[in-house]
Design a protein around this motif. Structure first.
Motif, PDB file in Angstrom:
ATOM      1  N   GLN A 100       0.830  -1.205   0.000  1.00  0.00           N
ATOM      2  CA  GLN A 100       0.000   0.000   0.000  1.00  0.00           C
ATOM      3  C   GLN A 100       0.866   1.258   0.000  1.00  0.00           C
ATOM      4  O   GLN A 100       0.580   2.230  -0.703  1.00  0.00           O
ATOM      5  CB  GLN A 100      -0.924  -0.011   1.221  1.00  0.00           C
ATOM      6  N   TYR A 101       1.939   1.225   0.799  1.00  0.00           N
ATOM      7  CA  TYR A 101       2.834   2.390   0.868  1.00  0.00           C
ATOM      8  C   TYR A 101       3.514   2.627  -0.475  1.00  0.00           C
ATOM      9  O   TYR A 101       3.636   3.760  -0.938  1.00  0.00           O
ATOM     10  CB  TYR A 101       3.873   2.167   1.966  1.00  0.00           C
ATOM     11  N   ALA A 102       3.955   1.540  -1.123  1.00  0.00           N
ATOM     12  CA  ALA A 102       4.606   1.682  -2.429  1.00  0.00           C
ATOM     13  C   ALA A 102       3.615   2.148  -3.488  1.00  0.00           C
ATOM     14  O   ALA A 102       3.964   2.931  -4.384  1.00  0.00           O
ATOM     15  CB  ALA A 102       5.240   0.354  -2.838  1.00  0.00           C
ATOM     16  N   ALA A 103       2.369   1.673  -3.395  1.00  0.00           N
ATOM     17  CA  ALA A 103       1.368   2.065  -4.386  1.00  0.00           C
ATOM     18  C   ALA A 103       1.063   3.555  -4.318  1.00  0.00           C
ATOM     19  O   ALA A 103       0.717   4.173  -5.346  1.00  0.00           O
ATOM     20  CB  ALA A 103       0.092   1.262  -4.175  1.00  0.00           C
ATOM     21  N   ASN A 104       1.183   4.147  -3.141  1.00  0.00           N
ATOM     22  CA  ASN A 104       0.926   5.584  -3.011  1.00  0.00           C
ATOM     23  C   ASN A 104       1.931   6.427  -3.792  1.00  0.00           C
ATOM     24  O   ASN A 104       1.669   7.593  -4.083  1.00  0.00           O
ATOM     25  CB  ASN A 104       0.948   5.989  -1.535  1.00  0.00           C
ATOM     26  N   PHE A 105       3.102   5.846  -4.108  1.00  0.00           N
ATOM     27  CA  PHE A 105       4.101   6.577  -4.873  1.00  0.00           C
ATOM     28  C   PHE A 105       3.858   6.510  -6.383  1.00  0.00           C
ATOM     29  O   PHE A 105       4.572   7.155  -7.146  1.00  0.00           O
ATOM     30  CB  PHE A 105       5.502   6.026  -4.575  1.00  0.00           C
ATOM     31  N   LEU A 106       2.886   5.699  -6.816  1.00  0.00           N
ATOM     32  CA  LEU A 106       2.677   5.491  -8.246  1.00  0.00           C
ATOM     33  C   LEU A 106       1.811   6.581  -8.885  1.00  0.00           C
ATOM     34  O   LEU A 106       1.540   6.527 -10.082  1.00  0.00           O
ATOM     35  CB  LEU A 106       2.029   4.120  -8.485  1.00  0.00           C
ATOM     36  N   SER A 107       1.377   7.544  -8.100  1.00  0.00           N
ATOM     37  CA  SER A 107       0.562   8.646  -8.631  1.00  0.00           C
ATOM     38  C   SER A 107       1.213   9.973  -8.260  1.00  0.00           C
ATOM     39  O   SER A 107       0.756  10.680  -7.350  1.00  0.00           O
ATOM     40  CB  SER A 107      -0.868   8.581  -8.076  1.00  0.00           C
ATOM     41  N   PRO A 108       2.304  10.350  -8.938  1.00  0.00           N
ATOM     42  CA  PRO A 108       2.997  11.597  -8.595  1.00  0.00           C
ATOM     43  C   PRO A 108       2.107  12.814  -8.779  1.00  0.00           C
ATOM     44  O   PRO A 108       1.168  12.825  -9.583  1.00  0.00           O
ATOM     45  CB  PRO A 108       4.181  11.618  -9.594  1.00  0.00           C
ATOM     46  N   ASP A 109       2.410  13.839  -8.020  1.00  0.00           N
ATOM     47  CA  ASP A 109       1.665  15.092  -8.066  1.00  0.00           C
ATOM     48  C   ASP A 109       2.305  16.012  -9.101  1.00  0.00           C
ATOM     49  O   ASP A 109       3.404  16.521  -8.906  1.00  0.00           O
ATOM     50  CB  ASP A 109       1.688  15.757  -6.685  1.00  0.00           C
ATOM     51  N   PHE A 110       1.604  16.217 -10.228  1.00  0.00           N
ATOM     52  CA  PHE A 110       2.124  17.073 -11.293  1.00  0.00           C
ATOM     53  C   PHE A 110       1.353  18.394 -11.370  1.00  0.00           C
ATOM     54  O   PHE A 110       1.249  18.989 -12.446  1.00  0.00           O
ATOM     55  CB  PHE A 110       2.043  16.357 -12.648  1.00  0.00           C
ATOM     56  N   SER A 111       0.827  18.835 -10.264  1.00  0.00           N
ATOM     57  CA  SER A 111       0.111  20.119 -10.266  1.00  0.00           C
ATOM     58  C   SER A 111       1.081  21.262 -10.524  1.00  0.00           C
ATOM     59  O   SER A 111       2.283  21.164 -10.238  1.00  0.00           O
ATOM     60  CB  SER A 111      -0.596  20.323  -8.925  1.00  0.00           C
ATOM     61  N   ALA A 112       0.573  22.347 -11.073  1.00  0.00           N
ATOM     62  CA  ALA A 112       1.422  23.464 -11.488  1.00  0.00           C
ATOM     63  C   ALA A 112       2.188  24.061 -10.306  1.00  0.00           C
ATOM     64  O   ALA A 112       3.381  24.359 -10.407  1.00  0.00           O
ATOM     65  CB  ALA A 112       0.565  24.539 -12.171  1.00  0.00           C
ATOM     66  N   GLY A 113       1.510  24.233  -9.184  1.00  0.00           N
ATOM     67  CA  GLY A 113       2.176  24.830  -8.021  1.00  0.00           C
ATOM     68  C   GLY A 113       3.303  23.956  -7.497  1.00  0.00           C
ATOM     69  O   GLY A 113       4.379  24.464  -7.147  1.00  0.00           O
ATOM     70  N   HIS A 114       3.067  22.657  -7.466  1.00  0.00           N
ATOM     71  CA  HIS A 114       4.096  21.741  -6.953  1.00  0.00           C
ATOM     72  C   HIS A 114       5.270  21.667  -7.925  1.00  0.00           C
ATOM     73  O   HIS A 114       6.437  21.644  -7.491  1.00  0.00           O
ATOM     74  CB  HIS A 114       3.488  20.351  -6.740  1.00  0.00           C
ATOM     75  N   LEU A 115       4.997  21.638  -9.229  1.00  0.00           N
ATOM     76  CA  LEU A 115       6.078  21.616 -10.215  1.00  0.00           C
ATOM     77  C   LEU A 115       6.901  22.901 -10.167  1.00  0.00           C
ATOM     78  O   LEU A 115       8.121  22.877 -10.357  1.00  0.00           O
ATOM     79  CB  LEU A 115       5.506  21.403 -11.615  1.00  0.00           C
ATOM     80  N   ARG A 116       6.232  24.027  -9.899  1.00  0.00           N
ATOM     81  CA  ARG A 116       6.967  25.297  -9.787  1.00  0.00           C
ATOM     82  C   ARG A 116       7.906  25.264  -8.586  1.00  0.00           C
ATOM     83  O   ARG A 116       9.066  25.690  -8.669  1.00  0.00           O
ATOM     84  CB  ARG A 116       5.981  26.446  -9.660  1.00  0.00           C
ATOM     85  N   ALA A 117       7.424  24.720  -7.479  1.00  0.00           N
ATOM     86  CA  ALA A 117       8.271  24.608  -6.289  1.00  0.00           C
ATOM     87  C   ALA A 117       9.432  23.641  -6.530  1.00  0.00           C
ATOM     88  O   ALA A 117      10.566  23.886  -6.091  1.00  0.00           O
ATOM     89  CB  ALA A 117       7.435  24.143  -5.099  1.00  0.00           C
ATOM     90  N   ILE A 118       9.177  22.564  -7.257  1.00  0.00           N
ATOM     91  CA  ILE A 118      10.242  21.604  -7.565  1.00  0.00           C
ATOM     92  C   ILE A 118      11.282  22.238  -8.472  1.00  0.00           C
ATOM     93  O   ILE A 118      12.493  22.006  -8.315  1.00  0.00           O
ATOM     94  CB  ILE A 118       9.642  20.334  -8.206  1.00  0.00           C
TER      95      ILE A 118
END
Length: 255
Positions: free
Chosen positions: A42-60
């Motif tokens: 379950q913990y590994a499966a949570n990593f299979l949907s990365p967050d590609f939202s604009a705000g998060h990508l800008r911070a990255i």
């Protein structure tokens, strides 16, 4: 007799491994149980949907630039300090300077980057300044030692020719020794830059800024999707720097 000694050594290693499991209290049965495997899945499966939202990508993107700048400036400062210390470490400034510089180089590289980062966070505060200083100090010890060995193996004839022509010690080094030594120094610096870009991504775990700090915050808050995006950004950044460093070595060093 030799075979008996090998058997005794093997038995000693097996006993040491078994004693380690007992001392640490590791329960392999519990680790491989259905409940543990389900939780890990379950913990590994949570990593299979990365967050590609604009705000998060800008911070990255800002964190990636910060990590890249930390590694580049840290490597540059380390190269300057390492070259300054390499001259006496190569025996060019007397025996006392040789011993002192080698002791300092050994001390700098004996302390890992994470320990330097923890110390620099206390001295310079949280943020990229601490990470840059930590990379510079440890890498200076590594590059200084490599530069000193390269200086020791450099043929003295070009520098002697400059001095016989009337040049001083600085001119002899700049025009006689450094041109011969420069490709090797550049290769060392590019290689350490590759290592530092990876380490700069980790130093954030002690508050030294960059992508590492973003990853630490995401994992601390159990934000697996955001953490997965940061890990992907780290991977892409490392691959890009590796490719750039390899291209620069082929163009500047081999050429």
């Amino acid at each position: 007799m030799k075979r008996l000694g090998n058997y005794i050594l093997l038995l000693t290693l097996l006993v040491a491994v078994a004693a380690s499991f007992v001392y640490l209290g590791i329960d392999l049965g519990e680790l491989g149980s259905a409940r543990s495997l389900r939780q890990m899945g379950q913990y590994a499966a949570n990593f299979l949907s990365p967050d590609f939202s604009a705000g998060h990508l800008r911070a990255i993107g800002q964190g990636a630039l910060e990590t890249l700048a930390m590694s580049a400036i840290g490597t540059l400062l380390a190269a300057i300090l390492g070259l300054v210390l390499a001259l006496p470490a190569a025996g060019r400034c007397g025996r006392l300077a040789l011993s002192a510089s080698r002791l300092l180089l050994n001390a700098l590289r004996a302390v890992p980057e994470l320990v330097w980062a923890a110390l620099m966070v206390l001295a310079a505060g949280l943020g990229p300044n601490a990470g840059t200083l930590a990379l510079a100090l440890h890498t200076a010890g590594v590059l200084g030692r490599l530069f000193a060995e390269a200086l020791e193996n450099t043929p003295p004839e070009p520098a002697e020719s400059v001095r016989l022509a009337g040049g001083g010690r600085i001119a002899a080094f700049c025009y006689g020794t450094l041109p011969t030594l420069w490709p090797q120094l550049l290769a060392y610096m590019l290689y350490r830059w590759e290592n530092n870009i990876r380490m700069a991504s980790v130093l954030g775990f002690v508050g030294a800024g960059g992508l590492g700090q973003m990853l630490y915050v995401s994992l601390s808050l159990f934000q697996e999707a955001q953490a997965a995006t940061v890990i992907l950004a780290m991977l892409l950044l490392v691959l890009a720097v590796d490719a750039l460093s390899g291209w620069l070595r082929q163009r500047w060093v081999a050429g």
